[in-house]
Motif scaffolding. Structure first.
Motif, PDB file in Angstrom:
ATOM      1  N   MET A 301      10.967-120.314 109.769  1.00  0.00           N
ATOM      2  CA  MET A 301      10.035-119.375 110.389  1.00  0.00           C
ATOM      3  C   MET A 301      10.402-117.938 110.060  1.00  0.00           C
ATOM      4  N   LYS A 302      11.683-117.672 109.914  1.00  0.00           N
ATOM      5  CA  LYS A 302      12.134-116.327 109.559  1.00  0.00           C
ATOM      6  C   LYS A 302      11.641-115.937 108.166  1.00  0.00           C
ATOM      7  N   LEU A 304       9.057-117.265 106.579  1.00  0.00           N
ATOM      8  CA  LEU A 304       7.603-117.127 106.615  1.00  0.00           C
ATOM      9  C   LEU A 304       7.186-115.827 107.300  1.00  0.00           C
ATOM     10  N   THR A 305       7.924-115.429 108.328  1.00  0.00           N
ATOM     11  CA  THR A 305       7.611-114.173 109.014  1.00  0.00           C
ATOM     12  C   THR A 305       7.810-112.977 108.093  1.00  0.00           C
ATOM     13  N   ILE A 307       7.697-112.969 104.817  1.00  0.00           N
ATOM     14  CA  ILE A 307       6.631-112.980 103.809  1.00  0.00           C
ATOM     15  C   ILE A 307       5.321-112.456 104.410  1.00  0.00           C
ATOM     16  N   SER A 308       5.033-112.891 105.648  1.00  0.00           N
ATOM     17  CA  SER A 308       3.794-112.438 106.301  1.00  0.00           C
ATOM     18  C   SER A 308       3.819-110.937 106.544  1.00  0.00           C
ATOM     19  N   VAL A 309       4.954-110.417 107.022  1.00  0.00           N
ATOM     20  CA  VAL A 309       5.055-108.981 107.299  1.00  0.00           C
ATOM     21  C   VAL A 309       4.894-108.165 106.023  1.00  0.00           C
ATOM     22  N   PHE A 311       3.167-108.975 103.365  1.00  0.00           N
ATOM     23  CA  PHE A 311       1.800-109.019 102.843  1.00  0.00           C
ATOM     24  C   PHE A 311       0.756-108.461 103.813  1.00  0.00           C
ATOM     25  N   ILE A 312       1.110-108.209 105.054  1.00  0.00           N
ATOM     26  CA  ILE A 312       0.123-107.655 105.993  1.00  0.00           C
ATOM     27  C   ILE A 312      -0.406-106.297 105.527  1.00  0.00           C
ATOM     28  N   THR A 315      -2.441-106.761 102.370  1.00  0.00           N
ATOM     29  CA  THR A 315      -3.757-107.338 102.678  1.00  0.00           C
ATOM     30  C   THR A 315      -4.690-106.284 103.275  1.00  0.00           C
ATOM     31  N   GLN A 363       9.362-102.264 102.271  1.00  0.00           N
ATOM     32  CA  GLN A 363       9.585-103.233 103.355  1.00  0.00           C
ATOM     33  C   GLN A 363      10.750-104.155 103.045  1.00  0.00           C
TER      34      GLN A 363
END
Length: 376
Positions: A301-302, A304-305, A307-309, A311-312, A315, A363
């Motif tokens: 989860m870390k 994935l988090t 990666i999500s942060v 690309f936010i 995006t 980031q």
């Protein structure tokens, strides 16, 4: 391990022969019982006479020939009700005792009668996969006579038979009560063998947890826990039975034999302590496994988090410039205020991609400084 193996272990002592409301003392042959094999030892301080057979005549012939000996009748296999009935008739054994011998679900116990004593125990062994064999050992002790009943043909008492076969062995000087002690002491020794194997399995499981935690660890640990439950269910009444033998006033259990029984009682206490310790270890192994799985999930989860942060904002930029609001009216060419004039800037695409890459790098650098990439 599979759930079928768990059921085979846990249900072994729940089966009971007969129907509800049957007359007490009925003798029923257990399902799948083996044809009896009889081995008889007649011994005194000078000699040992052995014989083998499969019927009551083997017993009677040697009893008549060796009338000044102590006799051990060893019966393997409970598939002949007539043999048990004949032994009961010849030796005047209570029908309830014969029923307990044939019903192989008995709890370890020690019963006293006028002319004999009767004891049962759970003979527990295991193979290299730690799968249990849980069978019943029944023993009748009379003057100069002991009869043991086992369900299988396994040679679980080789050590005791070797001691009898040894010339001038001290066991020849002792009565049938000592053979009874020796049988149940061997049963207790088998518990140690099983527990040693369980201990090795628990250590191996703990190593596997640190190397690679997978579902098989849960199955194997649960299998061992159920094995320990079976051992605990047998060892506690085994201790009580040995204690009853120590406290009995029957002349068949001599004072010298009671000295050895006290040692067997101590071994029972050790077994119970080991079982409780291994139960705690198996429970901690399950907790450790769940903790390792949870930690691994947290690490996933870390990642994935992060990666999500990353690309936010990218995006967001792509979404804003994907709206395609024209900077001017296509019919009148009149300039529209605040409608993304950057759409027609020279090299605007490269500038946008560069900005997005720059934001992503900033980031990543920030997360690295914070230590978020450690142990990913």
């Amino acid at each position: 391990m599979t759930s079928k193996q768990y059921k085979r272990i846990s249900s072994r002592m729940h089966k009971r022969a007969g129907n509800v409301g049957d007359r007490p003392g009925m003798i029923r042959v257990p399902d799948g019982a083996l044809k009896p094999r009889i081995k008889m030892y007649s011994y005194n301080t000078d000699e040992l006479v052995t014989s083998e057979g499969d019927n009551i005549h083997t017993v009677l012939d040697q009893l008549n020939e060796c009338d000044k000996h102590t006799h051990w009748i060893k019966i393997n296999g409970m598939g002949d009700a007539k043999l048990i009935e004949e032994i009961g008739d010849r030796l005047d054994i209570n029908d309830l005792v014969l029923e307990d011998i044939m019903n192989n679900h008995q709890r370890p116990k020690f019963d006293e009668y006028d002319e004999y004593v009767f004891a049962t125990g759970r003979l527990i062994t295991c193979n290299e996969n730690c799968e249990l064999s849980n069978t019943q050992l029944s023993v009748i002790v009379k003057d100069n006579l002991i009869i043991s009943f086992e369900e299988t043909y396994e040679d679980n008492f080789d050590g005791l038979e070797s001691r009898l076969n040894a010339p001038k062995s001290p066991i020849h000087k002792l009565g049938p009560g000592f053979i009874c002690y020796a049988l149940f002491d061997t049963v207790i020794d088998w518990y140690f063998v099983v527990l040693n194997q369980i201990g090795e399995e628990l250590e191996a499981i703990e190593d596997r947890i640190y190397e690679k935690a997978d579902k098989s660890i849960m199955y194997d640990t649960q299998h061992l826990k159920r094995t320990l439950i079976v051992l605990r269910r047998a060892s506690w009444p085994e201790r009580d039975k040995i204690n009853d033998m120590i406290r009995t006033e029957s002349p068949l259990i001599t004072k010298e034999t009671k000295t050895y029984l006290r040692d067997a009682y101590d071994h029972c206490i050790q077994i119970i302590d080991l079982i409780e310790s291994y139960k705690e270890i198996s429970a901690s192994n399950i907790d450790l496994y769940l903790s390792m799985v949870s930690n691994r999930m947290n690490e996933i989860m870390k990642v994935l988090t992060i990666i999500s942060v990353i690309f936010i904002p990218l995006t967001f930029v792509a979404g804003v410039y994907g709206m395609n609001f024209a900077p001017s009216d296509p019919d009148t060419n009149k300039r529209l205020p605040l409608n993304m004039p950057e759409l027609y800037e020279p090299h605007g695409y490269l500038y946008c991609v560069g900005i997005m890459v720059f934001i992503g790098l900033i980031q990543v650098l920030f997360f690295w400084k914070k230590g978020w990439f450690n142990r990913l």
